[in-house]
Motif scaffolding. Structure first.
Motif, mmCIF file in Angstrom:
data_model
loop_
_atom_site.group_PDB
_atom_site.id
_atom_site.type_symbol
_atom_site.label_atom_id
_atom_site.label_comp_id
_atom_site.label_asym_id
_atom_site.label_seq_id
_atom_site.Cartn_x
_atom_site.Cartn_y
_atom_site.Cartn_z
ATOM 1 N N LEU A 1 6.150 2.546 -9.481
ATOM 2 C CA LEU A 1 6.273 1.108 -9.270
ATOM 3 C C LEU A 1 5.418 0.657 -8.086
ATOM 4 C CD1 LEU A 1 7.757 -1.488 -10.160
ATOM 5 C CD2 LEU A 1 9.527 -0.891 -8.488
ATOM 6 N N LEU A 2 5.481 1.410 -6.993
ATOM 7 C CA LEU A 2 4.684 1.080 -5.814
ATOM 8 C C LEU A 2 3.193 1.125 -6.137
ATOM 9 C CD1 LEU A 2 4.556 0.436 -2.785
ATOM 10 C CD2 LEU A 2 4.592 2.903 -2.361
ATOM 11 N N ARG A 3 2.759 2.168 -6.825
ATOM 12 C CA ARG A 3 1.346 2.273 -7.199
ATOM 13 C C ARG A 3 0.920 1.104 -8.074
ATOM 14 N NH1 ARG A 3 1.497 8.675 -8.336
ATOM 15 N NH2 ARG A 3 0.844 9.346 -6.259
ATOM 16 N N SER A 4 1.751 0.733 -9.007
ATOM 17 C CA SER A 4 1.431 -0.389 -9.900
ATOM 18 C C SER A 4 1.244 -1.688 -9.116
ATOM 19 C CB SER A 4 2.548 -0.543 -10.927
ATOM 20 O OG SER A 4 2.414 -1.742 -11.639
ATOM 21 N N HIS A 5 2.149 -1.941 -8.191
ATOM 22 C CA HIS A 5 2.068 -3.190 -7.418
ATOM 23 C C HIS A 5 0.923 -3.171 -6.411
ATOM 24 C CE1 HIS A 5 5.418 -5.369 -9.078
ATOM 25 N NE2 HIS A 5 6.131 -4.257 -9.048
ATOM 26 N N VAL A 6 0.679 -2.031 -5.799
ATOM 27 C CA VAL A 6 -0.448 -1.942 -4.862
ATOM 28 C C VAL A 6 -1.763 -2.126 -5.624
ATOM 29 C CG1 VAL A 6 -1.720 -0.370 -3.342
ATOM 30 C CG2 VAL A 6 0.747 -0.598 -3.103
ATOM 31 N N ARG A 7 -1.867 -1.514 -6.797
ATOM 32 C CA ARG A 7 -3.077 -1.680 -7.626
ATOM 33 C C ARG A 7 -3.270 -3.149 -7.992
ATOM 34 N NH1 ARG A 7 -1.743 1.674 -11.357
ATOM 35 N NH2 ARG A 7 -2.702 3.476 -10.360
ATOM 36 N N SER A 8 -2.197 -3.832 -8.369
ATOM 37 C CA SER A 8 -2.337 -5.244 -8.745
ATOM 38 C C SER A 8 -2.640 -6.118 -7.530
ATOM 39 C CB SER A 8 -1.103 -5.740 -9.498
ATOM 40 O OG SER A 8 -0.035 -5.986 -8.626
ATOM 41 N N TYR A 9 -2.180 -5.724 -6.337
ATOM 42 C CA TYR A 9 -2.490 -6.492 -5.132
ATOM 43 C C TYR A 9 -4.003 -6.581 -4.921
ATOM 44 C CZ TYR A 9 -3.030 -7.746 -0.240
ATOM 45 O OH TYR A 9 -3.438 -8.343 0.923
ATOM 46 N N TYR A 10 -4.684 -5.470 -5.129
ATOM 47 C CA TYR A 10 -6.128 -5.442 -4.885
ATOM 48 C C TYR A 10 -6.966 -5.953 -6.058
ATOM 49 C CZ TYR A 10 -5.107 -2.779 -0.709
ATOM 50 O OH TYR A 10 -4.642 -2.382 0.518
ATOM 51 N N ASN A 11 -6.397 -5.999 -7.256
ATOM 52 C CA ASN A 11 -7.202 -6.330 -8.427
ATOM 53 C C ASN A 11 -6.807 -7.598 -9.162
ATOM 54 O OD1 ASN A 11 -8.756 -3.962 -8.151
ATOM 55 N ND2 ASN A 11 -7.112 -2.781 -9.073
ATOM 56 N N THR A 12 -5.618 -8.150 -8.894
ATOM 57 C CA THR A 12 -5.128 -9.290 -9.655
ATOM 58 C C THR A 12 -4.976 -10.504 -8.753
ATOM 59 O OG1 THR A 12 -3.870 -7.754 -11.024
ATOM 60 C CG2 THR A 12 -3.284 -10.075 -11.181
ATOM 61 N N LYS A 13 -5.446 -11.615 -9.240
ATOM 62 C CA LYS A 13 -5.298 -12.861 -8.494
ATOM 63 C C LYS A 13 -3.835 -13.309 -8.553
ATOM 64 C CE LYS A 13 -7.876 -17.053 -7.801
ATOM 65 N NZ LYS A 13 -9.030 -17.808 -8.187
ATOM 66 N N ASN A 14 -3.356 -13.913 -7.487
ATOM 67 C CA ASN A 14 -1.990 -14.417 -7.373
ATOM 68 C C ASN A 14 -0.929 -13.323 -7.500
ATOM 69 O OD1 ASN A 14 -2.940 -17.061 -7.050
ATOM 70 N ND2 ASN A 14 -2.998 -17.377 -9.261
ATOM 71 N N CYS A 15 -1.186 -12.178 -6.956
ATOM 72 C CA CYS A 15 -0.204 -11.098 -6.938
ATOM 73 C C CYS A 15 0.906 -11.471 -5.953
ATOM 74 C CB CYS A 15 -0.864 -9.794 -6.518
ATOM 75 S SG CYS A 15 0.305 -8.427 -6.409
ATOM 76 N N ARG A 16 2.133 -11.126 -6.292
ATOM 77 C CA ARG A 16 3.259 -11.498 -5.451
ATOM 78 C C ARG A 16 3.432 -10.566 -4.253
ATOM 79 N NH1 ARG A 16 8.371 -12.969 -8.752
ATOM 80 N NH2 ARG A 16 8.797 -14.045 -6.810
ATOM 81 N N LEU A 17 2.774 -9.438 -4.258
ATOM 82 C CA LEU A 17 2.830 -8.513 -3.124
ATOM 83 C C LEU A 17 1.925 -9.043 -2.017
ATOM 84 C CD1 LEU A 17 3.984 -5.712 -2.298
ATOM 85 C CD2 LEU A 17 1.875 -4.727 -3.164
ATOM 86 N N SER A 18 2.410 -9.011 -0.795
ATOM 87 C CA SER A 18 1.592 -9.508 0.314
ATOM 88 C C SER A 18 1.016 -8.353 1.122
ATOM 89 C CB SER A 18 2.430 -10.408 1.229
ATOM 90 O OG SER A 18 3.329 -9.628 1.983
ATOM 91 N N GLY A 19 -0.081 -8.637 1.789
ATOM 92 C CA GLY A 19 -0.709 -7.639 2.653
ATOM 93 C C GLY A 19 0.202 -7.209 3.784
ATOM 94 N N ARG A 20 0.985 -8.143 4.299
ATOM 95 C CA ARG A 20 1.920 -7.814 5.381
ATOM 96 C C ARG A 20 2.982 -6.835 4.918
ATOM 97 N NH1 ARG A 20 2.975 -13.644 8.228
ATOM 98 N NH2 ARG A 20 0.965 -13.753 9.276
ATOM 99 N N LEU A 21 3.453 -7.013 3.680
ATOM 100 C CA LEU A 21 4.456 -6.097 3.150
ATOM 101 C C LEU A 21 3.868 -4.699 2.968
ATOM 102 C CD1 LEU A 21 7.275 -5.543 2.096
ATOM 103 C CD2 LEU A 21 6.506 -6.306 -0.152
ATOM 104 N N VAL A 22 2.638 -4.616 2.488
ATOM 105 C CA VAL A 22 1.985 -3.317 2.342
ATOM 106 C C VAL A 22 1.865 -2.650 3.709
ATOM 107 C CG1 VAL A 22 -0.141 -2.129 1.669
ATOM 108 C CG2 VAL A 22 0.735 -3.985 0.252
ATOM 109 N N THR A 23 1.452 -3.401 4.719
ATOM 110 C CA THR A 23 1.344 -2.862 6.080
ATOM 111 C C THR A 23 2.698 -2.368 6.567
ATOM 112 O OG1 THR A 23 -0.504 -4.325 6.592
ATOM 113 C CG2 THR A 23 0.697 -3.425 8.458
#
Length: 180
Positions: free
Chosen positions: A18-40
């Motif tokens: 699940l984490l990999r899927s969301h991190v991948r979409s953060y970098y490749n998909t526009k309007n991803c709900r995951l934020s850079g701050r959350l990844v940090t």
């Protein structure tokens, strides 16, 4: 989950997928709900999970949707490299398998001539952090290779930005309208 991340139990494997899927979409998909701050925040709190998604982060340095997100990937990797206690593992360094692909991705990113100055700072910081982390983890040969490869690229970026800043018009303040 803290002790078994490397073994990937069934629940941990699902969480990691699940984490990999969301991190991948953060970098490749526009309007991803995951934020850079959350990844940090995740990388700071759970660095072992961070090393599990490190290949995605390295790939995002090279293949993110835009220059801003490539810089975000660099910043996230810097955060991960800052977790010194999580770099060492029982079979060596968690960083070593990622050092060569990361070095190549940074060389490609720094070689792009169209990046704006604000997008160049994160890759330069990451290059420095990579060499430092390799040296600190007793991987002197890999640190030396990274320094030799990345040093000229960083110097070229600095020279290019220096030349660009000299040709930019300076802001001239109009003093004719100031009050006495």
């Amino acid at each position: 989950a803290a002790g078994g991340v490397e073994g990937h139990g069934s629940g941990e494997a699902a969480l990691l997928a699940l984490l990999r899927s969301h991190v991948r979409s953060y970098y490749n998909t526009k309007n991803c709900r995951l934020s850079g701050r959350l990844v940090t925040e995740l990388l700071q709190r759970f660095p072992l999970l961070g090393w599990c998604v490190a290949p995605l982060l390295v790939g995002a340095v090279r293949g993110a949707r835009d220059a801003y997100l490539a810089g975000e990937a660099c910043s996230h990797l810097c955060t991960l490299l800052g977790q010194r206690h999580a770099i060492a593992s029982s079979d060596g360094s968690r960083l070593l398998p990622h050092a060569a692909p990361l070095r190549e991705a940074l060389l490609e990113l720094l070689g792009k001539g169209k990046l704006r100055a604000k997008h160049l700072l994160p890759p330069v910081r990451l290059a420095s952090a990579l060499v430092r982390a390799l040296a600190d983890s007793q991987q002197r040969a890999a640190a030396s290779e990274a320094a030799v490869a990345l040093g000229p690229a960083v110097a070229a970026v600095q020279a290019r930005e220096s030349d660009t800043s000299k040709t930019r018009p300076r802001h001239v303040q109009d003093t004719s309208r100031t009050r006495p």
